[in-house]
Design an enzyme around this catalytic site. Sequence first.
Site, PDB file in Angstrom:
ATOM      1  N   GLY A  39      -4.414 -30.490  16.548  1.00 57.71           N
ATOM      2  CA  GLY A  39      -4.137 -29.608  15.416  1.00 57.71           C
ATOM      3  C   GLY A  39      -4.051 -30.322  14.082  1.00 57.71           C
ATOM      4  N   ASP A 166     -16.237 -16.877  14.307  1.00 56.45           N
ATOM      5  CA  ASP A 166     -14.917 -17.152  13.744  1.00 56.45           C
ATOM      6  C   ASP A 166     -15.017 -17.712  12.330  1.00 56.45           C
ATOM      7  OD1 ASP A 166     -12.173 -16.895  14.419  1.00 56.45           O
ATOM      8  OD2 ASP A 166     -11.978 -19.062  14.361  1.00 56.45           O
TER       9      ASP A 166
END
Length: 401
Positions: A39, A166
């Site tokens: 992340g 996306d």
Amino acid sequence: MLGDGRALLIGEQITPSGERCDIQLKGSGRTPYSRGGDGRAALGPMLREYIISEAMHALGIPTTRSLAVTTTGETVIRETDLPGAILTRVAASHLRVGTFQYVSNWGTVEDLRVLADYTLQRHFPEVDATTPNRYLVLLQEVIKRQASLIAHWQLVGFVHGVMNTDNMAISGETIDYGPCAFMDAYDPATVFSSIDRQGRYAYGNQPPIAGWNLARFAETLLPLLHDDPAQAVELAQNAVSDFAALYHADWLAGMRAKLGICSEEPQDESLLKDLLSVMHKYRADYTNTFLALTFDHPEDTGLAGTPAFAQWYEVYQARLGRQQAPKAASLQLMRNSNPALIPRNHRVEAALEAAVKEGDYGEMEQLLRLLATPYAHSPEQADYSTLPAESPRPYRTFCGT
């Protein structure tokens, strides 16, 4: 689920002018969608997004904006140890085709209706509850915005690099600047992404890929379009089939402007495609070719001396001669449509290297300053329009994950 899960939506902000926007962090850590990733984000890719997104905004292309890049003091491990950073991104919203796919797959029809109603309220407030088949109108309006956006990309030679669903924003803004770059020599097969080995997201494939993404968006809306599944499919297919014509009209209008053509003639498209064919054959620089034509310097196109270009230029001059508009208006149209500079890949890399390795942001700040006014055509911009030295290896970019 399609992304790398390192984006975290902080919330909405109302600007002083009354506009509503999303504030999002990219690279702040793991989220439920990070799969096996950390992340995190490295400084270089976040600075790249800052440079390219701000350049796109200055070019007049709808885009998310980069509010800030902040170093974290952490080390991010990729192929090597890299300094960590977080990008703060601003967008009209972060609703994407992928958002609708997610709800369509895991939610109920009522969940989907809530999302569609919110999207209409947020981005298409003129479409209210009294509008007939408002969800079909939502689909049609998203298609129009995407047709215009992709045409804008093509007109400046921008290659997004990772056009999954996306990364298609419902608002019509360019989103997610990962392995993106601007084309130098004109070639529809241009690919920069290190992982796009098949050319799926090549420059010339961007319009049909956008159409494919919009078909996926239409599929999510089927339960809202009509109670009869067959009629819902027909409505969706008809709407999506309009994309190609809408894109083509936007692209053709933009290309006419790049050549200073103020009127319309049936043979204009042939004129445009003939030029692109010559540019492709001789690997002429996309941006600089149009820049040279803008200032009536055909000798600087890189095509001078070739019979094909000489023939094309004669036809082009005859076409301009048939216009009713004064020459000054034609030249101004070209100046407004052909940027003096783009974020040249070698200039971006030089700025990133100085910032990341040496902590020197001077080159980046200078680059951002010049990119902020791409249609100024100032003398100091000329140096930034020069081409890089020839390299035996193609230029490759990475998404930074």
